[in-house]
Design an enzyme around this catalytic site. Sequence first.
Site, PDB file in Angstrom:
ATOM      1  N   HIS A 393      26.073  41.561 155.642  1.00 39.25           N
ATOM      2  CA  HIS A 393      25.014  40.780 154.988  1.00 39.25           C
ATOM      3  C   HIS A 393      24.372  39.811 155.988  1.00 39.25           C
ATOM      4  CE1 HIS A 393      23.283  38.601 151.417  1.00 39.25           C
ATOM      5  NE2 HIS A 393      23.289  37.609 152.288  1.00 39.25           N
ATOM      6  N   GLU A 394      25.212  39.015 156.648  1.00 39.66           N
ATOM      7  CA  GLU A 394      24.685  38.000 157.573  1.00 39.66           C
ATOM      8  C   GLU A 394      24.034  38.648 158.804  1.00 39.66           C
ATOM      9  OE1 GLU A 394      24.240  35.169 156.508  1.00 39.66           O
ATOM     10  OE2 GLU A 394      25.685  35.080 154.866  1.00 39.66           O
ATOM     11  N   HIS A 397      20.476  39.516 157.973  1.00 40.73           N
ATOM     12  CA  HIS A 397      19.596  38.360 158.199  1.00 40.73           C
ATOM     13  C   HIS A 397      19.309  38.176 159.696  1.00 40.73           C
ATOM     14  CE1 HIS A 397      19.409  36.824 154.167  1.00 40.73           C
ATOM     15  NE2 HIS A 397      20.689  36.559 154.074  1.00 40.73           N
ATOM     16  N   HIS A 400      16.964  40.756 161.123  1.00 44.64           N
ATOM     17  CA  HIS A 400      15.615  40.484 160.612  1.00 44.64           C
ATOM     18  C   HIS A 400      14.944  39.416 161.488  1.00 44.64           C
ATOM     19  CE1 HIS A 400      12.996  39.600 156.761  1.00 44.64           C
ATOM     20  NE2 HIS A 400      12.284  40.033 157.771  1.00 44.64           N
TER      21      HIS A 400
END
Length: 603
Positions: A393-394, A397, A400
Amino acid sequence: MATTTTTTALPKRADMPAEHLWKLEDLYPSQDAWNKEYEEVKGLLGEAAAFQGKLTDAAALKSCFELEDKISLLTERLYVYSNMRHHQDMADQTYQALSDKAKKLSVDVGEALSFVTPEILSLSEEQLKGFIADPTLAPYKHTLEEMLRQKPHILSKAEEALLAQVGSISQAPGNIFGMINNADMKFPTIKNDKGEDVELTHGRYIQFLESRNREVRANAFKAMYATYAKQKNTLAATLAANVTKNQFYAKARKYPSALEASLYGDNIPKDVYTNLIATIHESLPLLQRYLELRKKLLGVDELHMYDLFTPLVEEVDMEISYEGAKAKVLDSLKPLGDDYLKNLQAGFEEGWIDVYENEGKRSGAYSWGAYGTHPYVLLNHKDNLNSMFTLTHEMGHALHSHYSDTNLSYRDAQYTIFLAEVASTLNEALLMDYMLKKTTDPKEKMYLLTYYADQFRTTVFRQTMFAEFEMIIHDKSEAGESLTPQALSEIYYELNKKYHGFDGMIVDQDIEMEWARIPHFYTSFYVYKYATGFSAATSFAKQILDEGQPAVDRYLGFLKSGGSDFSINILKKAGVDMSSPAPIRDAMEVFRGLVEEMEQYVK
């Protein structure tokens, strides 16, 4: 591998192995370098003042924007570094002081640059359009277009000053709710799984609802809502005041409704909101099919509202080391192609990540950073499934940010919250798909299926129901109807029946009071972003797995777009049109597949 997760006493920061620590030296090689940049920003603030009252021609505007960008970027670097140093060990007074120093500087910067936007907005529409068309201002075209779009809703200087003064009053409903909910509300004592008397609290409530003992779940549920029912008049008045506040601002700024005022900032059409609700209504039979499955798995004659959170299968003890988690994450993200994997590997190997807990370290996990250097990720890794999903998940980010920062100017690289959760949730979707395909243990597979299905229930269906409730109460208030405790409870109860009601389900009357305990209702029209973000990510994942390279190219284009256009346009160009039902239907097809696979195990 040196492990830091099995000892009872947490290690001190100084004793942590270097390979498990982030390299903040990539931001500033020394404290002297930080101090030097801090002084540079202080000096630049004086230069900013020289532009005040002079933003009437393209040359002055360009110079002012360039200076604004320089000050903002340097301030961001100072702020991020000092706070990440502080988060390594919250007890370290040196970095606490440095963090405070950076926060004060941020306030000073905000004040020093506060004249820029109002001054540009005071120009005529013709002047603004002239600036937008001026090739020398091309790097700031999107900024100026956004200012032109906002212009009809900016008031006169005197009116803006008056609205600013009302600001602290407008926070009253949320503040009052917070005090009632967190300080004044006293819950009764109930018996836990061991038969011990335990005081019910916000934190323990979900633990009680996850209990294997149905009587514990039922007692916690009834005690929670009976307590809120005693305060229903005050809580209804507080929520109604928040709705009235939203209407006041919408009317003052000349928006058609509070909902449209809220969506305007991100330039999200009202259709995106209403379409989400309408499309989820189509899929309510699928939710109810899943609830029927939940009833069978729990072995109960009828399902109650307090049965929705208890785990359907025993938690599987999946021990996954950090090295193992990295390997699985890399393998699961192979569909995103070599370039993505190369950057992910760099993140794993080049000091992006602070891996394990140490004494004084901030809890939780996040991805952060400053433009111009690689992103950073804070973890508190445990060797389990949840930590592996947190890692992917991190890193979603982080990648991105990496792609947007390396492909765009500072100003255009900053993406919105509407887009932020898409990249992180997509990584989770691909990891889940990978895990479901790889596992051969039926118990493990069922655990993963229920874990994922419950994410759909809570993130898409539940948040959409919240969003629908918000829309209904604002519509009723705008139509002149009174939001009494009875009205709020009736609306909320009917929604729960619509979403959860089927032959084997008892929609307990107590649930009518749940509206009274949802803090998000005081950050109005926000929760829909959870559902749209999850749906967009699931749609991207489905396209990538079904189509391969063309979908990957579109997705990487999305990552590289940062905030260079309005969020809805960025997603649309990448193949996810949130103003249409398609992405939500894509997500529902994935949910349907999970339900069908679970049904095979139950037969």
